[in-house]
Design a protein around this motif. Structure first.
Motif, PDB file in Angstrom:
ATOM      1  N   UNK A 148    -140.706  19.519  50.670  1.00 40.21           N
ATOM      2  CA  UNK A 148    -140.377  18.825  49.424  1.00 40.21           C
ATOM      3  C   UNK A 148    -140.352  17.312  49.601  1.00 40.21           C
ATOM      4  N   UNK A 149    -140.981  16.821  50.651  1.00 42.33           N
ATOM      5  CA  UNK A 149    -141.079  15.382  50.881  1.00 42.33           C
ATOM      6  C   UNK A 149    -140.003  14.813  51.768  1.00 42.33           C
ATOM      7  N   UNK A 150    -139.070  15.663  52.203  1.00 43.66           N
ATOM      8  CA  UNK A 150    -137.987  15.212  53.064  1.00 43.66           C
ATOM      9  C   UNK A 150    -136.790  14.735  52.271  1.00 43.66           C
ATOM     10  N   UNK A 151    -135.653  14.542  52.941  1.00 47.41           N
ATOM     11  CA  UNK A 151    -134.446  14.083  52.245  1.00 47.41           C
ATOM     12  C   UNK A 151    -134.542  12.610  51.886  1.00 47.41           C
ATOM     13  N   UNK A 152    -133.860  12.214  50.807  1.00 47.57           N
ATOM     14  CA  UNK A 152    -133.759  10.806  50.462  1.00 47.57           C
ATOM     15  C   UNK A 152    -132.465  10.261  51.048  1.00 47.57           C
ATOM     16  N   UNK A 153    -132.255   8.946  50.906  1.00 48.89           N
ATOM     17  CA  UNK A 153    -131.137   8.299  51.595  1.00 48.89           C
ATOM     18  C   UNK A 153    -129.783   8.871  51.203  1.00 48.89           C
ATOM     19  N   UNK A 154    -129.660   9.374  49.988  1.00 53.38           N
ATOM     20  CA  UNK A 154    -128.362   9.858  49.518  1.00 53.38           C
ATOM     21  C   UNK A 154    -128.105  11.320  49.876  1.00 53.38           C
ATOM     22  N   UNK A 155    -129.000  11.952  50.644  1.00 54.42           N
ATOM     23  CA  UNK A 155    -128.876  13.379  50.951  1.00 54.42           C
ATOM     24  C   UNK A 155    -127.748  13.647  51.938  1.00 54.42           C
ATOM     25  N   UNK A 156    -127.002  14.701  51.682  1.00 55.10           N
ATOM     26  CA  UNK A 156    -125.970  15.158  52.606  1.00 55.10           C
ATOM     27  C   UNK A 156    -126.478  16.431  53.279  1.00 55.10           C
ATOM     28  N   UNK A 157    -127.248  16.266  54.337  1.00 58.15           N
ATOM     29  CA  UNK A 157    -127.887  17.392  55.001  1.00 58.15           C
ATOM     30  C   UNK A 157    -126.883  18.331  55.654  1.00 58.15           C
ATOM     31  N   UNK A 158    -125.690  17.849  55.918  1.00 57.06           N
ATOM     32  CA  UNK A 158    -124.690  18.690  56.570  1.00 57.06           C
ATOM     33  C   UNK A 158    -124.130  19.763  55.649  1.00 57.06           C
ATOM     34  N   UNK A 159    -124.415  19.661  54.343  1.00 55.30           N
ATOM     35  CA  UNK A 159    -123.899  20.656  53.402  1.00 55.30           C
ATOM     36  C   UNK A 159    -124.997  21.170  52.482  1.00 55.30           C
ATOM     37  N   UNK A 160    -126.181  21.413  53.032  1.00 54.77           N
ATOM     38  CA  UNK A 160    -127.246  22.011  52.235  1.00 54.77           C
ATOM     39  C   UNK A 160    -126.815  23.419  51.806  1.00 54.77           C
ATOM     40  N   UNK A 161    -127.193  23.794  50.616  1.00 54.52           N
ATOM     41  CA  UNK A 161    -126.796  25.077  50.050  1.00 54.52           C
ATOM     42  C   UNK A 161    -128.012  25.994  49.961  1.00 54.52           C
ATOM     43  N   UNK A 162    -127.826  27.241  50.371  1.00 52.35           N
ATOM     44  CA  UNK A 162    -128.872  28.254  50.247  1.00 52.35           C
ATOM     45  C   UNK A 162    -128.364  29.367  49.344  1.00 52.35           C
ATOM     46  N   UNK A 163    -129.143  29.697  48.314  1.00 53.76           N
ATOM     47  CA  UNK A 163    -128.812  30.799  47.408  1.00 53.76           C
ATOM     48  C   UNK A 163    -129.918  31.837  47.498  1.00 53.76           C
ATOM     49  N   UNK A 164    -129.514  33.091  47.614  1.00 53.62           N
ATOM     50  CA  UNK A 164    -130.462  34.191  47.777  1.00 53.62           C
ATOM     51  C   UNK A 164    -129.927  35.410  47.031  1.00 53.62           C
ATOM     52  N   UNK A 165    -130.829  36.234  46.524  1.00 51.41           N
ATOM     53  CA  UNK A 165    -130.417  37.500  45.923  1.00 51.41           C
ATOM     54  C   UNK A 165    -130.542  38.612  46.958  1.00 51.41           C
ATOM     55  N   UNK A 166    -129.493  39.421  47.068  1.00 55.00           N
ATOM     56  CA  UNK A 166    -129.570  40.556  47.975  1.00 55.00           C
ATOM     57  C   UNK A 166    -130.320  41.698  47.284  1.00 55.00           C
ATOM     58  N   UNK A 167    -130.438  42.827  47.956  1.00 55.89           N
ATOM     59  CA  UNK A 167    -131.293  43.917  47.476  1.00 55.89           C
ATOM     60  C   UNK A 167    -130.898  44.431  46.095  1.00 55.89           C
ATOM     61  N   UNK A 168    -129.592  44.388  45.763  1.00 54.24           N
ATOM     62  CA  UNK A 168    -129.162  44.905  44.459  1.00 54.24           C
ATOM     63  C   UNK A 168    -129.236  43.858  43.362  1.00 54.24           C
ATOM     64  N   UNK A 169    -129.783  42.686  43.664  1.00 55.76           N
ATOM     65  CA  UNK A 169    -129.959  41.652  42.661  1.00 55.76           C
ATOM     66  C   UNK A 169    -128.823  40.665  42.542  1.00 55.76           C
ATOM     67  N   UNK A 170    -127.685  40.906  43.208  1.00 55.94           N
ATOM     68  CA  UNK A 170    -126.550  39.986  43.120  1.00 55.94           C
ATOM     69  C   UNK A 170    -126.821  38.742  43.965  1.00 55.94           C
ATOM     70  N   UNK A 171    -126.403  37.551  43.487  1.00 61.30           N
ATOM     71  CA  UNK A 171    -126.663  36.320  44.236  1.00 61.30           C
ATOM     72  C   UNK A 171    -125.647  36.092  45.342  1.00 61.30           C
ATOM     73  N   UNK A 172    -126.123  35.571  46.470  1.00 60.35           N
ATOM     74  CA  UNK A 172    -125.285  35.176  47.595  1.00 60.35           C
ATOM     75  C   UNK A 172    -125.468  33.674  47.809  1.00 60.35           C
ATOM     76  N   UNK A 173    -124.458  33.022  48.412  1.00 58.96           N
ATOM     77  CA  UNK A 173    -124.541  31.592  48.660  1.00 58.96           C
ATOM     78  C   UNK A 173    -123.909  31.252  49.995  1.00 58.96           C
TER      79      UNK A 173
END
Length: 237
Positions: A148-173
């Protein structure tokens, strides 16, 4: 409240409450999310994906290149139009076998995915180019940020968030310390992505909730509803 607004409110809560490795659902911030697991999530077929159907006892019915139409359907031998998008390969095969009973004594066949056009991820937040990107081969969260072009100066890479749906469709974070991974190559933060994942990089500091809404909701997030997130699905209520 739309799913996008609910998602962004949750992400804001993550940013202001601190970094935790695995976020359990909490009434104040993540009540729509379930505990994180590392179990593989079956790929769900999408329009544009190409399938091959190989029949064990009826090879004359073989289809080597069967594309899923924009409306999510395929045209299967003998069965005609059948819905495929949104299903795993196993579920599609089970549905077809039930219908083939009326035509074949032993409906034995395999379904092979030739191309994964719908295998996409979303990268948003403090990166140069937010948007939907194809998931080609093996990619981790840091590689997604670079794509995505890399982080910009204001990025807080230490707290990147990942959201994914598990097999039953419910979201995890969960949160990922990409800064720590870059500096140490610690494999605990080496998270491999799956189709439909959302990677969000927050700001280093957010002055107020109003600024967050203005920057991320009203101006910055071009959330593409073609991503496999079933926007507005009842699982988020």
């Amino acid at each position: 409240m739309t799913f996008l607004r609910r998602l962004l409110v949750t992400l804001f809560a993550v940013c202001i409450t601190g970094c935790v490795q695995h976020l359990d659902p909490q009434p104040h911030g993540a009540r729509n999310f379930v505990p994180w697991t590392n179990e593989p999530v079956p790929y769900r077929l999408s329009p544009g994906d190409t399938l091959a159907i190989q029949y064990t006892l009826n090879p004359e019915l073989n289809e080597n290149e069967l594309s899923i139409a924009p409306d999510g359907t395929i045209t299967a031998p003998l069965l005609g139009t059948i819905m495929a998008a949104g299903l795993s390969v196993a579920t599609l095969k089970s549905n077809m076998q039930q219908r083939y009973v009326a035509y074949l004594r032993q409906p034995e066949f395999d379904i092979v995915v030739r191309s994964y056009v719908g295998a996409q991820i979303y990268v948003g937040g403090e990166v140069k180019t937010q948007g939907v990107y194809p998931l080609k081969g093996v990619m981790d969260a840091m590689q997604a940020v670079v794509t995505a072009g890399g982080p910009i100066d204001s990025a807080k890479l230490s707290q990147a968030v990942l959201i994914r749906h598990r097999a039953d469709g419910r979201p995890m974070m969960r949160t990922i310390d990409l800064r720590h991974y870059m500096n140490t190559a610690d494999m605990s933060d080496h998270v491999m992505l799956q189709p439909g994942d959302l990677v969000f990089v927050p700001k280093t500091a957010i002055a107020s909730f109003d600024i967050f809404i203005d920057q991320y909701l009203d101006k910055a997030i071009p959330f593409n509803k073609t991503l496999n997130y079933n926007m507005g699905s009842s699982v988020f209520y």
